[in-house]
Write a protein that holds these residues in place. Sequence first.
Motif, PDB file in Angstrom:
ATOM      1  N   LEU A  45       0.861  -1.183   0.000  1.00  0.00           N
ATOM      2  CA  LEU A  45       0.000   0.000   0.000  1.00  0.00           C
ATOM      3  C   LEU A  45       0.898   1.234   0.000  1.00  0.00           C
ATOM      4  CD1 LEU A  45      -2.378  -1.323   2.770  1.00  0.00           C
ATOM      5  CD2 LEU A  45      -2.724  -1.426   0.299  1.00  0.00           C
ATOM      6  N   MET A  46       1.092   1.783  -1.155  1.00  0.00           N
ATOM      7  CA  MET A  46       2.106   2.820  -1.307  1.00  0.00           C
ATOM      8  C   MET A  46       1.590   4.248  -1.112  1.00  0.00           C
ATOM      9  SD  MET A  46       4.638   0.923  -1.631  1.00  0.00           S
ATOM     10  CE  MET A  46       5.875   2.143  -1.950  1.00  0.00           C
ATOM     11  N   THR A  47       0.276   4.422  -0.970  1.00  0.00           N
ATOM     12  CA  THR A  47      -0.266   5.767  -0.806  1.00  0.00           C
ATOM     13  C   THR A  47      -1.252   5.783   0.355  1.00  0.00           C
ATOM     14  OG1 THR A  47      -2.184   5.445  -2.246  1.00  0.00           O
ATOM     15  CG2 THR A  47      -0.137   6.173  -3.309  1.00  0.00           C
ATOM     16  N   ILE A  48      -1.554   6.956   0.845  1.00  0.00           N
ATOM     17  CA  ILE A  48      -2.539   7.098   1.911  1.00  0.00           C
ATOM     18  C   ILE A  48      -3.903   6.607   1.429  1.00  0.00           C
ATOM     19  CG2 ILE A  48      -3.787   8.772   3.334  1.00  0.00           C
ATOM     20  CD1 ILE A  48      -1.120  10.363   3.424  1.00  0.00           C
ATOM     21  N   ASN A  49      -4.262   6.920   0.196  1.00  0.00           N
ATOM     22  CA  ASN A  49      -5.545   6.450  -0.342  1.00  0.00           C
ATOM     23  C   ASN A  49      -5.614   4.930  -0.374  1.00  0.00           C
ATOM     24  OD1 ASN A  49      -6.904   8.854  -0.707  1.00  0.00           O
ATOM     25  ND2 ASN A  49      -6.234   9.116  -2.810  1.00  0.00           N
TER      26      ASN A  49
END
Length: 68
Positions: A45-49
Amino acid sequence: MENDQIPLDKDLHALGIDSLGWLRLQRQVEKDYDIELKSTELLELMTINALAKRLEDKISPNIKRIYP
């Protein structure tokens, strides 16, 4: 950087989160939401979203069970 200035779709590594930061994030999420989040899963999971979506997917069944 203010909270409202954090880009939700930017790679978290680019925002300065290192391996220790990931571990802290994992532990805090598990504590706050009473869920298990594997280290390998978190690294995907590379982003906050992306993290928010995964948390929603994991938490929703529990909420529906508690509040039908």
